[in-house]
Design an enzyme around this catalytic site. Structure first.
Site, mmCIF file in Angstrom:
data_model
loop_
_atom_site.group_PDB
_atom_site.id
_atom_site.type_symbol
_atom_site.label_atom_id
_atom_site.label_comp_id
_atom_site.label_asym_id
_atom_site.label_seq_id
_atom_site.Cartn_x
_atom_site.Cartn_y
_atom_site.Cartn_z
ATOM 1 N N MET A 135 0.806 -1.218 0.000
ATOM 2 C CA MET A 135 0.000 0.000 0.000
ATOM 3 C C MET A 135 0.849 1.282 0.000
ATOM 4 O O MET A 135 0.447 2.304 0.542
ATOM 5 C CB MET A 135 -0.973 -0.012 1.190
ATOM 6 N N ARG A 136 2.016 1.200 -0.594
ATOM 7 C CA ARG A 136 2.879 2.386 -0.732
ATOM 8 C C ARG A 136 3.192 2.570 -2.203
ATOM 9 O O ARG A 136 3.449 1.582 -2.916
ATOM 10 C CB ARG A 136 4.207 2.188 0.003
ATOM 11 N N ASN A 157 1.970 -4.997 -10.328
ATOM 12 C CA ASN A 157 1.070 -4.675 -9.217
ATOM 13 C C ASN A 157 -0.294 -5.276 -9.501
ATOM 14 O O ASN A 157 -0.688 -5.415 -10.657
ATOM 15 C CB ASN A 157 0.933 -3.147 -9.098
ATOM 16 N N HIS A 159 -4.315 -4.566 -8.685
ATOM 17 C CA HIS A 159 -5.179 -3.488 -8.199
ATOM 18 C C HIS A 159 -6.632 -3.966 -8.185
ATOM 19 O O HIS A 159 -7.093 -4.583 -9.148
ATOM 20 C CB HIS A 159 -5.025 -2.252 -9.098
HETATM 21 C C1 GAR Z 1 -5.974 -6.831 -2.616
HETATM 22 O O1 GAR Z 1 -7.349 -6.675 -2.865
HETATM 23 C C2 GAR Z 1 -5.171 -6.003 -3.587
HETATM 24 O O2 GAR Z 1 -5.749 -5.913 -4.864
HETATM 25 C C3 GAR Z 1 -5.203 -4.655 -2.904
HETATM 26 O O3 GAR Z 1 -5.038 -4.942 -1.537
HETATM 27 C C4 GAR Z 1 -5.578 -6.233 -1.257
HETATM 28 C C5 GAR Z 1 -4.503 -7.036 -0.569
HETATM 29 O O4 GAR Z 1 -4.999 -8.256 -0.120
HETATM 30 N N1 GAR Z 1 -4.158 -3.807 -3.397
HETATM 31 C C6 GAR Z 1 -4.278 -2.491 -3.483
HETATM 32 O O5 GAR Z 1 -5.285 -1.889 -3.168
HETATM 33 C C7 GAR Z 1 -3.051 -1.775 -4.008
HETATM 34 N N2 GAR Z 1 -3.327 -0.404 -4.249
HETATM 35 P P1 GAR Z 1 -3.979 -9.413 0.334
HETATM 36 O O6 GAR Z 1 -3.013 -8.778 1.322
HETATM 37 O O7 GAR Z 1 -4.898 -10.411 1.012
HETATM 38 O O8 GAR Z 1 -3.300 -9.936 -0.895
#
Ligand code: GAR
Length: 266
Positions: A135-136, A157, A159
């Site tokens: 998240m960075r 990445n 998303h």
């Molecule tokens: C996932 O939904 C991913 O797409 C999102 O965080 C979640 C992580 O879940 N990523 C973002 O929002 C990036 N900007 P996880 O830790 O269970 O894989």
């Protein structure tokens, strides 16, 4: 025997995508192995998942670095090869007119954290870096030092939205609150902007009248766990080519866009 690519992963949270990637490697659906897992968050649950599979982990505590900078900017020494003006010109994260203090604090703390990440990951000789719920935003400082060949990006990445709509930190929430009838997830190579790089793959799901934010997230994650390993395997098979397309719009405006072409399987 096929060569296995060496995959590094950055996470911030629970790491269900990381788990899907590790499982796909172990099951032979990805010709690769996860060689390290790093996090900006010492409490990220995904670190434990990695350890269970014997994968080395390390943490660079971004919040601590940012806190120190706020207390006294002199406590944070940016890397010796860091040039603030160069970073400012390259990045696409801030609008022109953003207060310089904000920009300087962001870019300096990120470069300090990223230099630490680069140092720690150097021993692992990584072919591909996957951001799995990281998240960075990575700054040009990191991107330029890992993507050494501009023609072959190697930071992916995932998303939780059908980019280019709903970039940012809450893709499923934004999709749900907007009243969309379709949601989805996207895997892309990163560039200097936020969730803006060339798209590798997408999957979509239907949002029904009785869906809640929770069920939307469940539907989306279930697709992420399939999509990410598929895209990583395309990279492992050397089937991802990044090209620049030039288009002229109806209004005469010429636009250029980096896109991913997927080669046929050999
Ligand atoms: C996932 O939904 C991913 O797409 C999102 O965080 C979640 C992580 O879940 N990523 C973002 O929002 C990036 N900007 P996880 O830790 O269970 O894989």
């Amino acid at each position: 025997m096929k060569r296995k690519i060496r995959i590094g992963a950055f996470i911030s949270g629970g790491g269900s995508n990381l788990q899907a990637i590790i499982d796909a490697c172990e099951a032979g659906r990805i010709d690769g192995q996860v060689v390290f897992v790093a996090s900006d968050n010492p409490k990220a649950g995904g670190l434990e998942r990695a350890r269970k599979h014997g994968i080395p982990t390390f943490v660079v505590d971004y919040s601590a670095i940012i806190r120190q900078y706020r207390e006294n900017p002199d406590q944070i020494t940016p890397p010796a090869d860091f040039d603030l003006d160069e970073m400012w010109l390259k990045q696409h994260l801030f609008e022109p007119g953003t207060p310089w203090n904000t920009v300087q604090a962001f870019i300096t703390t990120r470069a300090a954290a990223e230099a630490e990440l680069l140092k720690k990951m150097a021993v692992f000789k990584t072919d591909l870096l996957v951001l799995a719920g990281f998240m960075r935003n990575l700054s040009p400082y990191f991107i330029d030092r890992f993507n050494i060949d501009e023609a072959h990006p190697r930071i992916m990445n995932i998303h939780p939205a059908l980019l280019p709509v709903f970039p940012g930190v809450d893709g499923y929430g934004d999709t749900f609150r907007y009243g969309c009838k379709i949601g989805g997830c996207t895997v892309h190579f990163i560039d200097y902007g936020e969730d803006s790089g060339p798209i590798i793959g997408q999957k979509a799901f239907t949002i029904a009248e009785d869906d809640t934010l929770e069920t939307v997230k469940q539907k989306g994650l279930a697709l992420e766990w399939r999509l990410y390993p598929e895209c990583i395997q395309l990279f492992a098979e050397n089937r991802l080519e990044t090209i620049t397309l030039t288009h002229t719009k109806d209004n005469g405006e010429v636009m250029q866009r980096r896109v991913v072409k997927i080669a046929q399987a050999k």
